[in-house]
Scaffold this motif. Structure first.
Motif, PDB file in Angstrom:
ATOM      1  N   SER A 272      12.196   8.387   1.729  1.00  0.00           N
ATOM      2  CA  SER A 272      11.790   7.175   1.381  1.00  0.00           C
ATOM      3  C   SER A 272      11.892   7.635  -0.324  1.00  0.00           C
ATOM      4  O   SER A 272      12.641   8.652  -1.153  1.00  0.00           O
ATOM      5  CB  SER A 272      10.138   6.954   1.179  1.00  0.00           C
ATOM      6  OG  SER A 272       9.467   8.372   0.124  1.00  0.00           O
TER       7      SER A 272
ATOM      8  N   GLN B  16       9.666   6.748  -2.522  1.00  0.00           N
ATOM      9  CA  GLN B  16       9.129   8.021  -2.793  1.00  0.00           C
ATOM     10  C   GLN B  16       9.563   9.037  -3.496  1.00  0.00           C
ATOM     11  O   GLN B  16       9.225   9.835  -4.361  1.00  0.00           O
ATOM     12  CB  GLN B  16       8.133   7.061  -2.872  1.00  0.00           C
ATOM     13  CG  GLN B  16       6.766   6.079  -3.062  1.00  0.00           C
ATOM     14  CD  GLN B  16       5.685   6.371  -2.344  1.00  0.00           C
ATOM     15  OE1 GLN B  16       5.772   6.690  -0.780  1.00  0.00           O
ATOM     16  NE2 GLN B  16       5.190   4.767  -2.427  1.00  0.00           N
TER      17      GLN B  16
ATOM     18  N   ARG C  25       1.151  -1.107   0.279  1.00  0.00           N
ATOM     19  CA  ARG C  25       0.169  -0.209  -0.025  1.00  0.00           C
ATOM     20  C   ARG C  25       0.591   1.972  -0.032  1.00  0.00           C
ATOM     21  O   ARG C  25       1.665   1.444   0.293  1.00  0.00           O
ATOM     22  CB  ARG C  25      -0.447  -0.216   0.964  1.00  0.00           C
ATOM     23  CG  ARG C  25      -1.471  -1.413   1.072  1.00  0.00           C
ATOM     24  CD  ARG C  25      -2.921  -1.112   1.780  1.00  0.00           C
ATOM     25  NE  ARG C  25      -1.919  -0.627   3.976  1.00  0.00           N
ATOM     26  CZ  ARG C  25      -2.603  -1.311   4.679  1.00  0.00           C
ATOM     27  NH1 ARG C  25      -4.251  -1.799   4.946  1.00  0.00           N
ATOM     28  NH2 ARG C  25      -1.923  -0.599   5.707  1.00  0.00           N
ATOM     29  N   ASP C  26       0.477   1.710  -0.397  1.00  0.00           N
ATOM     30  CA  ASP C  26       1.042   3.219  -0.059  1.00  0.00           C
ATOM     31  C   ASP C  26       2.049   4.075   0.910  1.00  0.00           C
ATOM     32  O   ASP C  26       2.333   4.859   1.162  1.00  0.00           O
ATOM     33  CB  ASP C  26      -0.176   4.320  -0.455  1.00  0.00           C
ATOM     34  CG  ASP C  26      -0.547   4.543  -1.959  1.00  0.00           C
ATOM     35  OD1 ASP C  26      -0.013   4.089  -3.343  1.00  0.00           O
ATOM     36  OD2 ASP C  26      -1.105   5.156  -2.338  1.00  0.00           O
ATOM     37  N   ASP C  27       0.533   3.632   2.091  1.00  0.00           N
ATOM     38  CA  ASP C  27       1.749   3.522   3.592  1.00  0.00           C
ATOM     39  C   ASP C  27       2.585   2.663   3.822  1.00  0.00           C
ATOM     40  O   ASP C  27       2.878   2.922   4.702  1.00  0.00           O
ATOM     41  CB  ASP C  27       0.476   3.522   3.974  1.00  0.00           C
ATOM     42  CG  ASP C  27      -0.216   1.859   4.489  1.00  0.00           C
ATOM     43  OD1 ASP C  27       0.014   1.842   4.070  1.00  0.00           O
ATOM     44  OD2 ASP C  27      -0.547   2.260   5.427  1.00  0.00           O
ATOM     45  N   PHE C  28       3.442   2.323   3.442  1.00  0.00           N
ATOM     46  CA  PHE C  28       3.742   1.128   2.728  1.00  0.00           C
ATOM     47  C   PHE C  28       3.807  -0.636   3.892  1.00  0.00           C
ATOM     48  O   PHE C  28       4.726  -0.742   4.377  1.00  0.00           O
ATOM     49  CB  PHE C  28       5.510   2.035   3.491  1.00  0.00           C
ATOM     50  CG  PHE C  28       6.472   2.212   3.327  1.00  0.00           C
ATOM     51  CD1 PHE C  28       6.479   2.494   2.113  1.00  0.00           C
ATOM     52  CD2 PHE C  28       6.296   3.780   3.739  1.00  0.00           C
ATOM     53  CE1 PHE C  28       6.993   3.796   0.679  1.00  0.00           C
ATOM     54  CE2 PHE C  28       7.039   5.056   2.942  1.00  0.00           C
ATOM     55  CZ  PHE C  28       7.302   5.521   1.719  1.00  0.00           C
ATOM     56  N   ARG C  29       2.534  -0.589   4.116  1.00  0.00           N
ATOM     57  CA  ARG C  29       2.100  -1.898   4.771  1.00  0.00           C
ATOM     58  C   ARG C  29       1.668  -2.604   3.963  1.00  0.00           C
ATOM     59  O   ARG C  29       1.450  -1.946   2.819  1.00  0.00           O
ATOM     60  CB  ARG C  29       0.998  -0.792   5.787  1.00  0.00           C
ATOM     61  CG  ARG C  29       1.425  -0.150   6.973  1.00  0.00           C
ATOM     62  CD  ARG C  29       0.348  -0.177   7.358  1.00  0.00           C
ATOM     63  NE  ARG C  29       1.035   1.029   9.096  1.00  0.00           N
ATOM     64  CZ  ARG C  29       2.205   0.390   9.839  1.00  0.00           C
ATOM     65  NH1 ARG C  29       1.867  -0.668   9.929  1.00  0.00           N
ATOM     66  NH2 ARG C  29       2.342   1.306  10.892  1.00  0.00           N
TER      67      ARG C  29
END
Length: 280
Positions: free
Chosen positions: A94, A96, A54-58
């Motif tokens: 990050s 990103q 996911r976008d939140d790195f989870r």
């Protein structure tokens, strides 16, 4: 990835050698490649984010990785390398946020992982009271390796990992021998590097045995006495450890346990936890 060792913290640092996914930019889910197999349900090249990230790195399937065909994720452990690269080497920026440095970050991660693995083993050697004759050397080498982990990306990528692994391996060999000498006289059979694929060793007396690098894939070790056994690098994929006694076993890691099978009766060394997928 998940199921990392949350309990086996080093004596000199309570958090540095265990993965803290909340402080990492999901490097294992991006930097590393995997191929469709029994361990992974799909192919993924190095440097490409996993489709479940996911976008939140989870991880979007964190709670059902095994059932979704990603059991390989549950046995991986970066030994804290992910947060070191994310927060120290690259200062909290990050891949990103700084796409120009992404490739270098992904290249540094596996190097850092190897260094942190060495730190984990050296710290484990320092916990072996019987190995006190090599503690000074282990402490000096641990400090040397740790200093390397704090250098910049260019230095890390130029590090001679093979040389450090060789020096660490020699020291761990001495530490393991000293620790196994605590077993009763006549024990400690040498099975180092043995091919024990599918071997029937249920209830076997392996107290103090040298099983370093042994192939124990799908071996039956239920009820076996593995106290003080040196298991460094032993392949425990699908090994049956139900009811086995691993008390005081030497250099056993959480990833090895994650690959094996066990139950509530399996006795574990201090600092390692019972995998969630083991039977009750």
């Amino acid at each position: 990835m998940t199921d990392v060792n949350k309990d086996a913290a080093p004596a000199h640092d309570p958090t540095g050698l265990r993965a803290d996914c909340g402080e990492c930019f999901a490097l294992c889910c991006v930097a590393l490649p995997f191929s469709a197999s029994a361990d992974f349900a799909a192919d993924k090249p190095a440097g490409r984010p996993c489709g479940h990230l996911r976008d939140d790195f989870r991880c979007g399937i964190h709670s059902r990785l095994r059932g979704s065909g990603f059991s390989g994720c549950t046995v991986y452990d970066c030994f804290g390398a992910g947060q070191k690269v994310s927060r120290v080497t690259f200062g909290g920026r990050s891949w990103q946020q700084a796409p120009d440095s992404a490739r270098q970050m992904f290249d540094v991660f596996p190097v850092m992982r190897q260094l942190h693995e060495l730190l984990w083993y050296l710290t484990a050697a320092l916990r072996l009271e019987a190995a006190s004759p090599v503690h000074a050397a282990a402490r000096a080498l641990r400090d040397e390796v740790e200093a390397v982990t704090l250098r910049d990306a260019e230095v890390l990528l130029a590090t001679d990992i093979a040389a450090l692994r060789g020096r660490t391996g020699e020291l761990l060999l001495r530490a393991g021998a000293l620790a196994r000498a605590e077993a009763k006289p006549g024990r400690g059979k040498d099975r180092r590097g043995a091919d024990l694929l599918g071997a029937r060793l249920g209830g076997a007396d392996l107290h103090g045995a040298d099983l370093r690098g042994a192939c124990l894939i799908a071996a039956d070790l239920h009820g076996a006495d593995l106290r003080l056994a040196d298991l460094l690098g032993a392949d425990l994929r699908d090994t049956d450890l139900s009811g086995a006694d691993l008390t005081g076993s030497i250099f056993l890691t959480q990833p090895q346990l994650q690959q094996a099978r066990g139950d509530a009766a399996t006795k574990l060394p201090s600092g390692l936890r019972r995998p969630a997928h083991w039977t009750a």
